[in-house]
Motif scaffolding. Structure first.
Motif, PDB file in Angstrom:
ATOM      1  N   GLY A 235      11.162 -35.484  37.116  1.00 23.13           N
ATOM      2  CA  GLY A 235      11.812 -36.577  36.805  1.00 23.13           C
ATOM      3  C   GLY A 235      11.294 -37.062  35.590  1.00 23.13           C
ATOM      4  O   GLY A 235      10.180 -37.073  35.328  1.00 23.13           O
ATOM      5  N   ILE A 236      12.257 -37.399  34.730  1.00 19.05           N
ATOM      6  CA  ILE A 236      12.064 -38.414  33.424  1.00 19.05           C
ATOM      7  C   ILE A 236      12.696 -39.641  33.670  1.00 19.05           C
ATOM      8  O   ILE A 236      13.781 -39.759  34.035  1.00 19.05           O
ATOM      9  N   TRP A 237      11.784 -40.838  33.471  1.00 21.96           N
ATOM     10  CA  TRP A 237      12.227 -42.268  33.694  1.00 21.96           C
ATOM     11  C   TRP A 237      11.607 -43.131  32.774  1.00 21.96           C
ATOM     12  O   TRP A 237      10.424 -42.896  32.588  1.00 21.96           O
ATOM     13  N   ALA A 238      12.100 -44.227  32.747  1.00 21.20           N
ATOM     14  CA  ALA A 238      11.845 -45.361  32.017  1.00 21.20           C
ATOM     15  C   ALA A 238      12.294 -46.624  32.745  1.00 21.20           C
ATOM     16  O   ALA A 238      13.827 -46.569  32.827  1.00 21.20           O
ATOM     17  N   ALA A 239      11.918 -47.591  32.899  1.00 20.96           N
ATOM     18  CA  ALA A 239      12.499 -48.952  33.393  1.00 20.96           C
ATOM     19  C   ALA A 239      13.550 -49.464  32.137  1.00 20.96           C
ATOM     20  O   ALA A 239      13.440 -48.980  30.890  1.00 20.96           O
ATOM     21  N   LYS A 240      14.402 -50.179  32.483  1.00 19.17           N
ATOM     22  CA  LYS A 240      15.485 -50.575  31.245  1.00 19.17           C
ATOM     23  C   LYS A 240      14.822 -51.098  30.223  1.00 19.17           C
ATOM     24  O   LYS A 240      14.259 -52.293  30.329  1.00 19.17           O
ATOM     25  N   ASP A 241      14.992 -50.473  29.069  1.00 20.50           N
ATOM     26  CA  ASP A 241      14.529 -50.972  27.618  1.00 20.50           C
ATOM     27  C   ASP A 241      12.912 -51.101  27.393  1.00 20.50           C
ATOM     28  O   ASP A 241      12.629 -51.625  26.568  1.00 20.50           O
ATOM     29  N   ALA A 242      12.224 -50.323  28.393  1.00 22.30           N
ATOM     30  CA  ALA A 242      10.901 -50.616  28.378  1.00 22.30           C
ATOM     31  C   ALA A 242      10.103 -49.555  27.429  1.00 22.30           C
ATOM     32  O   ALA A 242      10.549 -48.604  27.114  1.00 22.30           O
ATOM     33  N   PRO A 243       9.041 -49.995  26.847  1.00 25.26           N
ATOM     34  CA  PRO A 243       8.369 -49.159  25.806  1.00 25.26           C
ATOM     35  C   PRO A 243       7.309 -48.194  26.395  1.00 25.26           C
ATOM     36  O   PRO A 243       6.144 -47.961  26.179  1.00 25.26           O
ATOM     37  N   PHE A 244       7.842 -47.566  27.513  1.00 23.43           N
ATOM     38  CA  PHE A 244       7.201 -46.166  27.875  1.00 23.43           C
ATOM     39  C   PHE A 244       8.086 -45.106  28.364  1.00 23.43           C
ATOM     40  O   PHE A 244       9.312 -45.547  28.447  1.00 23.43           O
ATOM     41  N   VAL A 245       7.686 -43.890  28.802  1.00 26.97           N
ATOM     42  CA  VAL A 245       8.373 -43.020  29.298  1.00 26.97           C
ATOM     43  C   VAL A 245       7.543 -42.293  30.284  1.00 26.97           C
ATOM     44  O   VAL A 245       6.410 -42.048  30.396  1.00 26.97           O
ATOM     45  N   CYS A 246       7.937 -42.135  31.647  1.00 27.63           N
ATOM     46  CA  CYS A 246       7.463 -41.531  32.963  1.00 27.63           C
ATOM     47  C   CYS A 246       7.742 -39.882  32.780  1.00 27.63           C
ATOM     48  O   CYS A 246       8.959 -39.636  32.788  1.00 27.63           O
ATOM     49  N   ILE A 247       6.880 -38.972  32.771  1.00 26.64           N
ATOM     50  CA  ILE A 247       6.844 -37.886  33.095  1.00 26.64           C
ATOM     51  C   ILE A 247       6.513 -37.242  34.388  1.00 26.64           C
ATOM     52  O   ILE A 247       5.356 -37.421  34.656  1.00 26.64           O
ATOM     53  N   GLU A 248       7.318 -37.007  35.423  1.00 28.11           N
ATOM     54  CA  GLU A 248       6.912 -36.940  36.779  1.00 28.11           C
ATOM     55  C   GLU A 248       7.333 -35.804  37.367  1.00 28.11           C
ATOM     56  O   GLU A 248       8.332 -35.325  37.809  1.00 28.11           O
ATOM     57  N   PRO A 249       6.195 -34.927  37.467  1.00 26.89           N
ATOM     58  CA  PRO A 249       5.990 -33.485  38.194  1.00 26.89           C
ATOM     59  C   PRO A 249       5.830 -33.916  39.657  1.00 26.89           C
ATOM     60  O   PRO A 249       5.181 -34.681  40.125  1.00 26.89           O
ATOM     61  N   TRP A 250       6.943 -33.215  40.648  1.00 22.86           N
ATOM     62  CA  TRP A 250       6.910 -33.595  41.910  1.00 22.86           C
ATOM     63  C   TRP A 250       6.911 -32.296  42.718  1.00 22.86           C
ATOM     64  O   TRP A 250       7.606 -30.890  42.333  1.00 22.86           O
ATOM     65  N   CYS A 251       5.984 -32.075  43.851  1.00 26.26           N
ATOM     66  CA  CYS A 251       6.194 -31.274  44.826  1.00 26.26           C
ATOM     67  C   CYS A 251       7.089 -32.062  46.031  1.00 26.26           C
ATOM     68  O   CYS A 251       6.557 -32.412  47.062  1.00 26.26           O
ATOM     69  N   GLY A 252       8.224 -31.955  45.834  1.00 27.03           N
ATOM     70  CA  GLY A 252       9.156 -32.846  46.882  1.00 27.03           C
ATOM     71  C   GLY A 252      10.087 -33.566  46.318  1.00 27.03           C
ATOM     72  O   GLY A 252      10.182 -33.771  44.753  1.00 27.03           O
ATOM     73  N   ILE A 253      11.197 -34.054  46.828  1.00 21.85           N
ATOM     74  CA  ILE A 253      12.464 -34.520  46.126  1.00 21.85           C
ATOM     75  C   ILE A 253      13.037 -35.615  47.004  1.00 21.85           C
ATOM     76  O   ILE A 253      12.926 -35.705  48.375  1.00 21.85           O
ATOM     77  N   ALA A 254      13.776 -36.624  46.708  1.00 20.76           N
ATOM     78  CA  ALA A 254      14.568 -37.672  47.312  1.00 20.76           C
ATOM     79  C   ALA A 254      15.538 -36.732  48.289  1.00 20.76           C
ATOM     80  O   ALA A 254      15.995 -35.563  47.937  1.00 20.76           O
ATOM     81  N   ASP A 255      15.866 -37.620  49.271  1.00 17.85           N
ATOM     82  CA  ASP A 255      16.944 -37.001  50.249  1.00 17.85           C
ATOM     83  C   ASP A 255      18.256 -36.711  49.492  1.00 17.85           C
ATOM     84  O   ASP A 255      18.421 -37.480  48.589  1.00 17.85           O
ATOM     85  N   SER A 256      19.012 -35.620  49.822  1.00 15.89           N
ATOM     86  CA  SER A 256      20.315 -35.484  49.386  1.00 15.89           C
ATOM     87  C   SER A 256      21.244 -36.385  50.115  1.00 15.89           C
ATOM     88  O   SER A 256      20.858 -36.890  51.241  1.00 15.89           O
ATOM     89  N   VAL A 257      22.338 -36.958  49.455  1.00 12.76           N
ATOM     90  CA  VAL A 257      23.143 -37.744  50.051  1.00 12.76           C
ATOM     91  C   VAL A 257      23.780 -37.152  51.536  1.00 12.76           C
ATOM     92  O   VAL A 257      24.556 -37.824  52.369  1.00 12.76           O
ATOM     93  N   ASN A 258      23.537 -35.612  51.611  1.00 14.94           N
ATOM     94  CA  ASN A 258      24.236 -35.128  52.945  1.00 14.94           C
ATOM     95  C   ASN A 258      23.147 -34.719  53.965  1.00 14.94           C
ATOM     96  O   ASN A 258      23.314 -33.978  54.826  1.00 14.94           O
ATOM     97  N   HIS A 259      21.878 -34.944  53.488  1.00 14.77           N
ATOM     98  CA  HIS A 259      20.771 -34.710  54.475  1.00 14.77           C
ATOM     99  C   HIS A 259      20.845 -35.324  55.903  1.00 14.77           C
ATOM    100  O   HIS A 259      21.390 -36.478  56.052  1.00 14.77           O
ATOM    101  N   ASP A 260      20.317 -34.410  56.907  1.00 14.34           N
ATOM    102  CA  ASP A 260      20.461 -34.689  58.251  1.00 14.34           C
ATOM    103  C   ASP A 260      19.531 -35.817  58.708  1.00 14.34           C
ATOM    104  O   ASP A 260      19.441 -35.900  59.934  1.00 14.34           O
ATOM    105  N   LYS A 261      18.605 -35.937  58.023  1.00 15.49           N
ATOM    106  CA  LYS A 261      17.421 -36.937  58.138  1.00 15.49           C
ATOM    107  C   LYS A 261      16.170 -36.221  58.778  1.00 15.49           C
ATOM    108  O   LYS A 261      14.992 -36.940  59.210  1.00 15.49           O
ATOM    109  N   ASN A 262      16.400 -35.125  59.395  1.00 15.17           N
ATOM    110  CA  ASN A 262      15.113 -34.366  60.039  1.00 15.17           C
ATOM    111  C   ASN A 262      14.119 -33.905  59.155  1.00 15.17           C
ATOM    112  O   ASN A 262      14.288 -33.127  58.208  1.00 15.17           O
TER     113      ASN A 262
END
Length: 287
Positions: A235-262
């Protein structure tokens, strides 16, 4: 706060969240990490555990029972204990307790080991399963790097340089969930920084070829290279108009919109057998 220091560099780590707060060069007088200004975002380099991103309805099912768990999990808000410390290294540990078991039904030990070596600091994440039952988890890094780095330069003077040319979709975020992919990188190794990149939340990639991303500017020789071998999501992210950038390596990811929640069916979830350990490392290299 714990301080690691060598001849040219100083790193400061908070026991709350086991979070790196500062990486400072005595050689050039530059601070490389975001200062945590709450006007934009009050964190520095939180760990995401035992989930990355959001859950559908902020909950999951395991063995037929439903559990509620906040976005990115609870580790970033908990107090770690100091297990070992020296002038240039420290190991911090967080262990499951009665409170964590209410929202996450697994016993665990999470260790952060920071090692300062010249202009590099390596963070090794170790997850241990001390129980006789398998456990499921995700883990991600979320460091925020100061941009602009040098006084007199602007946010748009900087860019992210991928180790390899990338052709990759961006996976859109709908609320806290992963939605559809859209084309983004087309045989490119540079991503110029501008604030409106992040107005629709993070840019999420899957299975990049690169194992490093470097923050650079043509207006200064100084920057930062971030190494993250073995992390399948980014993930690459920053808060709105903030003076930083996040570089976010993940082992895992958010649920998809179609996930069954298990939990066992969650994309990117890691299954750790009884009494075993899992390790991954990231390294920040400043110049």
């Amino acid at each position: 706060m714990i301080t690691l220091e060598n001849e040219g560099f100083v790193a400061s780590i908070d026991t709350k969240g086991g979070e790196l707060h500062s990486f400072f060069s005595k050689t050039n007088g530059l601070e490389y990490l975001w200062n945590g200004d709450p006007e934009y975002w009050p964190r520095h380099t939180p760990v995401l555990f035992p989930i990355v991103g959001g859950l559908k309805d902020d909950s999951f099912f395991y063995n037929g029972q439903e559990y509620s768990l906040i976005k990115h999990g609870f580790a970033r808000d908990m107090d770690f204990e100091v297990e070992e410390v020296s002038a240039t290294a420290v190991t911090l540990v967080l262990k499951s307790n009665d409170e964590t078991l209410k929202s996450y039904p697994f016993h665990f030990e999470l260790r952060h080991t920071y090692q300062l070596d010249d202009s590099r600091i390596t963070l090794t994440y170790e997850v241990s399963n001390p129980s006789e039952n398998k456990m499921f988890f995700s883990l991600g890094a979320h460091p925020a790097f100061k941009v602009p780095l040098l006084q007199g330069t602007n946010y748009t003077d900087y860019y992210l340089e991928f180790e390899q040319k990338e052709t990759s979709s961006q996976w859109k975020i709908n609320g806290n969930l992963i939605a559809e992919p859209v084309p983004f990188l087309n045989n490119e190794d540079k991503l110029p920084l501008k604030h409106d990149l992040f107005y629709q939340d993070a840019i999420v990639f899957k299975n990049l070829k690169s194992e490093t991303i470097t923050i650079r500017s043509d207006k200064t020789p100084h920057g930062l290279r971030y190494h993250f071998k073995g992390f399948p999501y980014m993930g690459i992210w920053a808060a709105k108009d903030a003076p930083f950038v996040c570089i976010e390596p993940w082992c895992g990811i958010a649920d998809s919109v179609n996930h069954d929640k298990n939990l066992e069916n969650k994309e990117g979830i890691i299954e750790l057998p009884p009494l075993e350990k899992w390790r991954k490392s990231t390294t920040m290299e400043i110049f």
